[in-house]
Design an enzyme around this catalytic site. Sequence first.
Site, PDB file in Angstrom:
ATOM      1  N   GLU A 301       0.880  -1.179   0.000  1.00 39.63           N
ATOM      2  CA  GLU A 301       0.000   0.000   0.000  1.00 39.63           C
ATOM      3  C   GLU A 301       0.907   1.215   0.000  1.00 39.63           C
ATOM      4  O   GLU A 301       1.742   1.359   0.892  1.00 39.63           O
ATOM      5  CB  GLU A 301      -0.900   0.003   1.240  1.00 39.63           C
ATOM      6  CG  GLU A 301      -2.057  -0.965   1.158  1.00 39.63           C
ATOM      7  CD  GLU A 301      -2.985  -0.706  -0.024  1.00 39.63           C
ATOM      8  OE1 GLU A 301      -3.048   0.441  -0.504  1.00 39.63           O
ATOM      9  OE2 GLU A 301      -3.616  -1.665  -0.482  1.00 39.63           O
ATOM     10  N   CYS A 335      -1.643   9.097   3.773  1.00 34.42           N
ATOM     11  CA  CYS A 335      -1.628   8.629   2.386  1.00 34.42           C
ATOM     12  C   CYS A 335      -2.904   9.052   1.674  1.00 34.42           C
ATOM     13  O   CYS A 335      -2.919   9.220   0.465  1.00 34.42           O
ATOM     14  CB  CYS A 335      -1.473   7.113   2.350  1.00 34.42           C
ATOM     15  SG  CYS A 335      -2.712   6.268   3.328  1.00 34.42           S
ATOM     16  N   GLU A 435       3.594  13.327  -4.936  1.00 38.79           N
ATOM     17  CA  GLU A 435       3.150  13.311  -3.536  1.00 38.79           C
ATOM     18  C   GLU A 435       4.031  14.252  -2.712  1.00 38.79           C
ATOM     19  O   GLU A 435       5.250  14.179  -2.778  1.00 38.79           O
ATOM     20  CB  GLU A 435       3.234  11.888  -2.965  1.00 38.79           C
ATOM     21  CG  GLU A 435       2.605  11.790  -1.596  1.00 38.79           C
ATOM     22  CD  GLU A 435       2.660  10.378  -1.008  1.00 38.79           C
ATOM     23  OE1 GLU A 435       3.742   9.756  -1.063  1.00 38.79           O
ATOM     24  OE2 GLU A 435       1.625   9.915  -0.492  1.00 38.79           O
TER      25      GLU A 435
HETATM   26  P1  NAD Z   1       9.072   4.765   3.178  1.00 37.27           P
HETATM   27  O1  NAD Z   1       8.707   4.057   1.918  1.00 37.27           O
HETATM   28  O2  NAD Z   1      10.261   5.640   3.158  1.00 37.27           O
HETATM   29  O3  NAD Z   1       9.332   3.704   4.357  1.00 37.27           O
HETATM   30  C1  NAD Z   1       8.357   2.768   4.737  1.00 37.27           C
HETATM   31  C2  NAD Z   1       9.035   1.586   5.436  1.00 37.27           C
HETATM   32  O4  NAD Z   1       9.845   0.902   4.477  1.00 37.27           O
HETATM   33  C3  NAD Z   1       9.972   1.986   6.576  1.00 37.27           C
HETATM   34  O5  NAD Z   1       9.834   1.047   7.635  1.00 37.27           O
HETATM   35  C4  NAD Z   1      11.348   1.873   5.941  1.00 37.27           C
HETATM   36  O6  NAD Z   1      12.377   1.615   6.874  1.00 37.27           O
HETATM   37  C5  NAD Z   1      11.154   0.695   5.009  1.00 37.27           C
HETATM   38  N1  NAD Z   1      12.116   0.623   3.900  1.00 37.27           N
HETATM   39  C6  NAD Z   1      12.717   1.655   3.268  1.00 37.27           C
HETATM   40  N2  NAD Z   1      13.552   1.195   2.308  1.00 37.27           N
HETATM   41  C7  NAD Z   1      13.451  -0.152   2.320  1.00 37.27           C
HETATM   42  C8  NAD Z   1      14.067  -1.196   1.559  1.00 37.27           C
HETATM   43  N3  NAD Z   1      14.948  -0.931   0.601  1.00 37.27           N
HETATM   44  N4  NAD Z   1      13.724  -2.474   1.827  1.00 37.27           N
HETATM   45  C9  NAD Z   1      12.827  -2.756   2.796  1.00 37.27           C
HETATM   46  N5  NAD Z   1      12.219  -1.812   3.566  1.00 37.27           N
HETATM   47  C10 NAD Z   1      12.530  -0.518   3.323  1.00 37.27           C
HETATM   48  O7  NAD Z   1       7.759   5.570   3.635  1.00 37.27           O
HETATM   49  P2  NAD Z   1       7.584   6.562   4.864  1.00 37.27           P
HETATM   50  O8  NAD Z   1       8.290   7.840   4.591  1.00 37.27           O
HETATM   51  O9  NAD Z   1       7.876   5.846   6.131  1.00 37.27           O
HETATM   52  O10 NAD Z   1       5.983   6.810   4.818  1.00 37.27           O
HETATM   53  C11 NAD Z   1       5.382   7.738   3.973  1.00 37.27           C
HETATM   54  C12 NAD Z   1       4.856   7.050   2.725  1.00 37.27           C
HETATM   55  O11 NAD Z   1       3.964   5.997   3.092  1.00 37.27           O
HETATM   56  C13 NAD Z   1       4.024   7.984   1.851  1.00 37.27           C
HETATM   57  O12 NAD Z   1       4.361   7.764   0.514  1.00 37.27           O
HETATM   58  C14 NAD Z   1       2.591   7.548   2.128  1.00 37.27           C
HETATM   59  O13 NAD Z   1       1.679   7.827   1.081  1.00 37.27           O
HETATM   60  C15 NAD Z   1       2.771   6.085   2.331  1.00 37.27           C
HETATM   61  N6  NAD Z   1       1.643   5.511   3.075  1.00 37.27           N
HETATM   62  C16 NAD Z   1       0.748   4.734   2.392  1.00 37.27           C
HETATM   63  C17 NAD Z   1      -0.361   4.215   3.049  1.00 37.27           C
HETATM   64  C18 NAD Z   1      -1.367   3.348   2.325  1.00 37.27           C
HETATM   65  O14 NAD Z   1      -2.090   2.591   2.981  1.00 37.27           O
HETATM   66  N7  NAD Z   1      -1.459   3.420   1.009  1.00 37.27           N
HETATM   67  C19 NAD Z   1      -0.546   4.481   4.410  1.00 37.27           C
HETATM   68  C20 NAD Z   1       0.393   5.278   5.072  1.00 37.27           C
HETATM   69  C21 NAD Z   1       1.488   5.784   4.395  1.00 37.27           C
END
Ligand code: NAD
Length: 543
Positions: A301, A335, A435
Amino acid sequence: MNCGRLQVQERECEESAIVRIECIIDEGDVEKGRLCGGVKLGRGAMTTATTTDVLAKNFVNGEWVESKAARIVERRNPANTDDVVARVPLSTREEMKEAIAAAKDAAAAWSDTPAPTRGKILFRAAHLMEGQKEELARILTREEGKTLKDARGEVQRAANIIEFMAGEGRRMNGETMPSELPKNFSYTLRRPLGVVGAITPWNFPVAIPVWKIAPALAYGNTVVFKPSTLTPLTAMKVAEIFHQAGVPAGALNVVMGSGRETGDELVQNRLVHGLSFTGSTEVGSHLYASGAKGLKKIQCEMGGKNPVVVMADADLSLAVEATAQGAFGSTGQRCTATSRVVVEETIADEFVKRLVERANRFVVGDGMDAGVEMGPSVDENQLQTVVKYIEIGKSEGKLLCGGERLTGGKYNKGWFVAPTVIDGIAVENRVAQEEIFGPVVSVIRVKNFDEAIEAANSVRYGLSSAIYSTDSNKIFEFVDKIETGMTHVNSPTVGGEAHVPFGGAKESSVGAREVGHAAMDFYTDIKIVYVDYTGRKRESNIY
Ligand code: NAD
């Protein structure tokens, strides 16, 4: 501090201990240049914090264990950067492997536990979470920055999700099918995947982990959870609640660490059969590709660019309030946040005037304070991203309000930005396409309904949307044509209920839906059984 790739500086802290400060741009939640709201420290280093902070721990095989990681990052309160909330170890790949092995060892016993018994444990977790709502909400506000009201709402939503999932223990049904042969039938069973990984972002650090952990456990999987390093204490508290409820050792494990190392191990490890990710589209698409090599079941997501469409026949007061709530509530760090408002030009001037009035009245401050409607950006990196997009927006359209970092008085210690409205934006502009994840809304003026739909659908994302109109024909046509996984009629783009599926379309989402009974499709596989009760050799092949 001069942040660059793996630059290391040394400075003396007040206690004259040497603190190593590393600025990195490519690791973990530090992936986007984040320093978890502070500095990155070597083990045992001291900080200049004014408050007592705690060292976040991992939870492996039913025990809280201190990571052996050499690298530790600080998490500071985004509303008051003097307040160090926690120090977070960037655990090693080996530590993640140990947690996965613990989950593997616990898998058989947990999947053999009758599903209604698993459900009873989850009911206890739901009650415990409700009982500890205030404590958890305060940790959440201090760590993430959202208002206490929003934090309480998030915790309640999470408790409701656990409660619903507890009931799934009695609804884990398969199907029976009649056979083409006499005295034969077939049926299906729902079986857990085994070990499931959960990787989560910082913006809903209670609800999102819970809507992965609760169904995973209810359907008989064991879990390894890697939270964002920006929200370690909420992650620990969530795990503690499941533990107190009676989830057995090894069934739920937590590892603090970077995405690049611990997250990557969770994606790559062959003992992990399913991976549920929420985060940015960039990380999600990378992770989806890399998990596919190991043929894992994956759901992601991801990001959104959610529009509110306001038709000329809309109730303008409702539309203005919904746009403000969707765009500025939770600092736009949802999000499903409203980031575009597509408005029919005949009412656009009046709509925009009222929206600006509302934005200027939005009370910004420390989420702990009564009356505050919007807290800070989660960290300096996020703040800088927002400020960068505001500058882009100023060159693409007309800034109507906000447009700057807030400073002076109480704002000096936090990462605050003013609610911002930018008018005259075209669909192809960057602020209409990318975004931002901050309290910034772009106004796109259109001539009619068809143009509104085209504008609303003109992005790669497809998470949420809303329409404000009193014309039922237009509303139903909008529902048919809007390319988003979730849509709202005469209500804001944000919000979701505990038993209703959640998820997007296009590049916002891939894999089965989360939340509600739909979660069973991700967290279980279907086993197909054929039964012959003739007691005789089969005379004919089915085909
Ligand atoms: P992010 O993608 O930077 O990180 C999310 C998670 O992924 C963190 O725990 C991070 O440590 C991990 N991660 C990062 N790189 C990785 C890799 N190479 N391999 C495995 N794991 C890795 O996102 P963020 O800044 O924490 O959150 C904001 C984003 O999340 C926004 O884009 C928002 O839209 C999205 N979001 C989506 C939903 C949904 O349900 N669609 C809900 C909440 C947030």
